[in-house]
Design a protein around this motif. Structure first.
Motif, PDB file in Angstrom:
ATOM      1  N   ILE A  99       7.350 -13.102  -1.958  1.00  0.00           N
ATOM      2  CA  ILE A  99       7.604 -11.666  -1.771  1.00  0.00           C
ATOM      3  C   ILE A  99       8.705 -11.180  -2.712  1.00  0.00           C
ATOM      4  CG2 ILE A  99       8.279  -9.891  -0.105  1.00  0.00           C
ATOM      5  CD1 ILE A  99       5.501 -11.054   0.426  1.00  0.00           C
ATOM      6  N   SER A 100       9.697 -12.001  -2.963  1.00  0.00           N
ATOM      7  CA  SER A 100      10.775 -11.617  -3.892  1.00  0.00           C
ATOM      8  C   SER A 100      10.222 -11.357  -5.289  1.00  0.00           C
ATOM      9  CB  SER A 100      11.840 -12.707  -3.955  1.00  0.00           C
ATOM     10  OG  SER A 100      12.493 -12.809  -2.729  1.00  0.00           O
ATOM     11  N   ARG A 101       9.250 -12.147  -5.690  1.00  0.00           N
ATOM     12  CA  ARG A 101       8.629 -11.927  -7.003  1.00  0.00           C
ATOM     13  C   ARG A 101       7.893 -10.589  -7.041  1.00  0.00           C
ATOM     14  NH1 ARG A 101       5.497 -17.336  -8.221  1.00  0.00           N
ATOM     15  NH2 ARG A 101       5.779 -16.902 -10.445  1.00  0.00           N
ATOM     16  N   ILE A 102       7.233 -10.255  -5.953  1.00  0.00           N
ATOM     17  CA  ILE A 102       6.535  -8.959  -5.892  1.00  0.00           C
ATOM     18  C   ILE A 102       7.546  -7.820  -5.953  1.00  0.00           C
ATOM     19  CG2 ILE A 102       5.143  -7.467  -4.408  1.00  0.00           C
ATOM     20  CD1 ILE A 102       3.776 -10.016  -3.358  1.00  0.00           C
ATOM     21  N   ILE A 103       8.626  -7.937  -5.185  1.00  0.00           N
ATOM     22  CA  ILE A 103       9.660  -6.896  -5.194  1.00  0.00           C
ATOM     23  C   ILE A 103      10.241  -6.736  -6.580  1.00  0.00           C
ATOM     24  CG2 ILE A 103      11.955  -6.283  -4.325  1.00  0.00           C
ATOM     25  CD1 ILE A 103      11.127  -7.567  -1.642  1.00  0.00           C
ATOM     26  N   ASN A 104      10.540  -7.845  -7.255  1.00  0.00           N
ATOM     27  CA  ASN A 104      11.089  -7.779  -8.621  1.00  0.00           C
ATOM     28  C   ASN A 104      10.125  -7.099  -9.577  1.00  0.00           C
ATOM     29  OD1 ASN A 104      13.473  -9.007  -7.885  1.00  0.00           O
ATOM     30  ND2 ASN A 104      12.779 -11.056  -8.413  1.00  0.00           N
ATOM     31  N   GLN A 105       8.837  -7.384  -9.458  1.00  0.00           N
ATOM     32  CA  GLN A 105       7.830  -6.752 -10.314  1.00  0.00           C
ATOM     33  C   GLN A 105       7.762  -5.247 -10.059  1.00  0.00           C
ATOM     34  OE1 GLN A 105       5.372  -7.956 -12.554  1.00  0.00           O
ATOM     35  NE2 GLN A 105       6.496  -9.880 -12.635  1.00  0.00           N
ATOM     36  N   LEU A 106       7.852  -4.850  -8.801  1.00  0.00           N
ATOM     37  CA  LEU A 106       7.751  -3.432  -8.459  1.00  0.00           C
ATOM     38  C   LEU A 106       8.997  -2.651  -8.875  1.00  0.00           C
ATOM     39  CD1 LEU A 106       6.129  -3.649  -4.907  1.00  0.00           C
ATOM     40  CD2 LEU A 106       5.021  -3.038  -7.061  1.00  0.00           C
ATOM     41  N   GLU A 107      10.150  -3.296  -8.831  1.00  0.00           N
ATOM     42  CA  GLU A 107      11.402  -2.590  -9.152  1.00  0.00           C
ATOM     43  C   GLU A 107      11.638  -2.432 -10.653  1.00  0.00           C
ATOM     44  OE1 GLU A 107      14.264  -4.850  -6.856  1.00  0.00           O
ATOM     45  OE2 GLU A 107      14.202  -3.347  -5.269  1.00  0.00           O
ATOM     46  N   LYS A 108      10.843  -3.087 -11.471  1.00  0.00           N
ATOM     47  CA  LYS A 108      11.021  -2.986 -12.925  1.00  0.00           C
ATOM     48  C   LYS A 108      10.566  -1.661 -13.464  1.00  0.00           C
ATOM     49  CE  LYS A 108      10.848  -7.819 -14.121  1.00  0.00           C
ATOM     50  NZ  LYS A 108      10.181  -8.856 -14.861  1.00  0.00           N
ATOM     51  N   LEU A 154       0.832  -1.213   0.000  1.00  0.00           N
ATOM     52  CA  LEU A 154       0.000   0.000   0.000  1.00  0.00           C
ATOM     53  C   LEU A 154       0.865   1.261   0.000  1.00  0.00           C
ATOM     54  CD1 LEU A 154      -2.909  -0.862   2.469  1.00  0.00           C
ATOM     55  CD2 LEU A 154      -3.010  -0.706  -0.021  1.00  0.00           C
ATOM     56  N   LEU A 155       1.935   1.252   0.787  1.00  0.00           N
ATOM     57  CA  LEU A 155       2.841   2.403   0.805  1.00  0.00           C
ATOM     58  C   LEU A 155       3.477   2.613  -0.565  1.00  0.00           C
ATOM     59  CD1 LEU A 155       4.658   2.035   4.235  1.00  0.00           C
ATOM     60  CD2 LEU A 155       3.087   3.849   3.559  1.00  0.00           C
ATOM     61  N   TYR A 156       3.898   1.536  -1.194  1.00  0.00           N
ATOM     62  CA  TYR A 156       4.514   1.631  -2.522  1.00  0.00           C
ATOM     63  C   TYR A 156       3.526   2.252  -3.509  1.00  0.00           C
ATOM     64  CZ  TYR A 156       7.162   0.394  -6.657  1.00  0.00           C
ATOM     65  OH  TYR A 156       7.874   0.457  -7.827  1.00  0.00           O
ATOM     66  N   LYS A 157       2.297   1.767  -3.494  1.00  0.00           N
ATOM     67  CA  LYS A 157       1.274   2.299  -4.403  1.00  0.00           C
ATOM     68  C   LYS A 157       0.921   3.751  -4.079  1.00  0.00           C
ATOM     69  CE  LYS A 157       0.588  -1.098  -7.125  1.00  0.00           C
ATOM     70  NZ  LYS A 157       0.889  -0.980  -8.534  1.00  0.00           N
ATOM     71  N   ALA A 158       1.110   4.164  -2.818  1.00  0.00           N
ATOM     72  CA  ALA A 158       0.811   5.535  -2.414  1.00  0.00           C
ATOM     73  C   ALA A 158       1.968   6.487  -2.716  1.00  0.00           C
ATOM     74  CB  ALA A 158       0.469   5.587  -0.930  1.00  0.00           C
ATOM     75  N   GLY A 159       3.067   5.964  -3.301  1.00  0.00           N
ATOM     76  CA  GLY A 159       4.190   6.817  -3.674  1.00  0.00           C
ATOM     77  C   GLY A 159       5.376   6.759  -2.743  1.00  0.00           C
ATOM     78  N   LYS A 160       5.256   6.067  -1.635  1.00  0.00           N
ATOM     79  CA  LYS A 160       6.369   5.933  -0.688  1.00  0.00           C
ATOM     80  C   LYS A 160       7.104   4.641  -1.018  1.00  0.00           C
ATOM     81  CE  LYS A 160       3.871   8.439   2.850  1.00  0.00           C
ATOM     82  NZ  LYS A 160       3.307   8.407   4.201  1.00  0.00           N
ATOM     83  N   ARG A 161       7.803   4.659  -2.142  1.00  0.00           N
ATOM     84  CA  ARG A 161       8.371   3.434  -2.711  1.00  0.00           C
ATOM     85  C   ARG A 161       9.443   2.790  -1.844  1.00  0.00           C
ATOM     86  NH1 ARG A 161       7.433   5.825  -8.450  1.00  0.00           N
ATOM     87  NH2 ARG A 161       5.508   4.706  -8.820  1.00  0.00           N
ATOM     88  N   GLU A 162      10.406   3.564  -1.381  1.00  0.00           N
ATOM     89  CA  GLU A 162      11.501   2.978  -0.587  1.00  0.00           C
ATOM     90  C   GLU A 162      10.986   2.390   0.725  1.00  0.00           C
ATOM     91  OE1 GLU A 162      14.596   2.280  -1.510  1.00  0.00           O
ATOM     92  OE2 GLU A 162      13.920   3.013  -3.452  1.00  0.00           O
ATOM     93  N   GLU A 163      10.098   3.114   1.368  1.00  0.00           N
ATOM     94  CA  GLU A 163       9.524   2.633   2.633  1.00  0.00           C
ATOM     95  C   GLU A 163       8.716   1.355   2.395  1.00  0.00           C
ATOM     96  OE1 GLU A 163       6.697   4.337   6.231  1.00  0.00           O
ATOM     97  OE2 GLU A 163       7.403   5.710   4.675  1.00  0.00           O
ATOM     98  N   GLY A 164       7.987   1.317   1.290  1.00  0.00           N
ATOM     99  CA  GLY A 164       7.205   0.132   0.950  1.00  0.00           C
ATOM    100  C   GLY A 164       8.081  -1.068   0.659  1.00  0.00           C
ATOM    101  N   LEU A 165       9.151  -0.869  -0.108  1.00  0.00           N
ATOM    102  CA  LEU A 165      10.065  -1.967  -0.420  1.00  0.00           C
ATOM    103  C   LEU A 165      10.764  -2.472   0.839  1.00  0.00           C
ATOM    104  CD1 LEU A 165      11.602  -0.704  -3.783  1.00  0.00           C
ATOM    105  CD2 LEU A 165      10.036  -2.634  -3.461  1.00  0.00           C
ATOM    106  N   GLU A 166      11.082  -1.566   1.744  1.00  0.00           N
ATOM    107  CA  GLU A 166      11.726  -1.955   3.001  1.00  0.00           C
ATOM    108  C   GLU A 166      10.795  -2.860   3.823  1.00  0.00           C
ATOM    109  OE1 GLU A 166      14.570  -2.603   5.694  1.00  0.00           O
ATOM    110  OE2 GLU A 166      14.850  -1.531   3.798  1.00  0.00           O
ATOM    111  N   LEU A 167       9.517  -2.517   3.872  1.00  0.00           N
ATOM    112  CA  LEU A 167       8.571  -3.356   4.603  1.00  0.00           C
ATOM    113  C   LEU A 167       8.402  -4.721   3.934  1.00  0.00           C
ATOM    114  CD1 LEU A 167       5.880  -0.803   5.741  1.00  0.00           C
ATOM    115  CD2 LEU A 167       7.291  -2.230   7.188  1.00  0.00           C
ATOM    116  N   LEU A 168       8.436  -4.764   2.622  1.00  0.00           N
ATOM    117  CA  LEU A 168       8.382  -6.047   1.924  1.00  0.00           C
ATOM    118  C   LEU A 168       9.601  -6.898   2.285  1.00  0.00           C
ATOM    119  CD1 LEU A 168       7.032  -4.834  -1.511  1.00  0.00           C
ATOM    120  CD2 LEU A 168       5.901  -6.454  -0.002  1.00  0.00           C
ATOM    121  N   ARG A 169      10.751  -6.266   2.361  1.00  0.00           N
ATOM    122  CA  ARG A 169      11.962  -6.991   2.767  1.00  0.00           C
ATOM    123  C   ARG A 169      11.875  -7.443   4.232  1.00  0.00           C
ATOM    124  NH1 ARG A 169      14.278  -2.565  -0.289  1.00  0.00           N
ATOM    125  NH2 ARG A 169      14.754  -3.358  -2.372  1.00  0.00           N
TER     126      ARG A 169
END
Length: 114
Positions: A105-114, A77-92
């Motif tokens: 979760i790694s697949r989601i992170i890879n999709q978001l980082e593309k 949700l944070l990533y979609k709201a524009g707080k990308r780094e904070e969102g990726l950190e929570l996924l990690r």
């Protein structure tokens, strides 16, 4: 003898009524998430995000850790709201807390980082 037996039965019955403390504190985050997915409004999103933050920061369950999936859901949700780094950190953080989720979760992170 009969009174002792009856007293023992009563004590066992009362002891079995004891409630157990939950492993995690959810703070009604399920309802907030449901309401947000039912109606995708900014107000519902803010409420869901506030509930996730409360679950993450004020964990009072027996395990004292964030429940499975909460870091991932809030991070997304944070990533979609524009707080990308904070969102990726929570996924990690989800992977750190629950290593069995790494493949997903790694697949989601890879999709978001593309």
């Amino acid at each position: 003898m009969r009174k002792i037996f009856l007293a023992a039965i009563c004590m066992m019955a009362l002891a079995s009524c004891q409630t157990q403390k939950s492993l995690y504190s959810w703070y009604d985050s399920e309802d907030a998430t449901y309401q947000y997915t039912k109606r995708l409004t900014d107000e519902k999103l803010e409420k869901a995000m506030a509930q996730y933050l409360k679950v993450i920061s004020k964990q009072k369950g027996v395990r004292k850790v964030v429940p499975p999936g909460v870091n991932a859901e809030y991070g997304y949700l944070l990533y979609k709201a524009g707080k990308r780094e904070e969102g990726l950190e929570l996924l990690r953080n989800e992977i750190k807390a629950y290593p069995e989720s790494e493949k997903f979760i790694s697949r989601i992170i890879n999709q978001l980082e593309k």
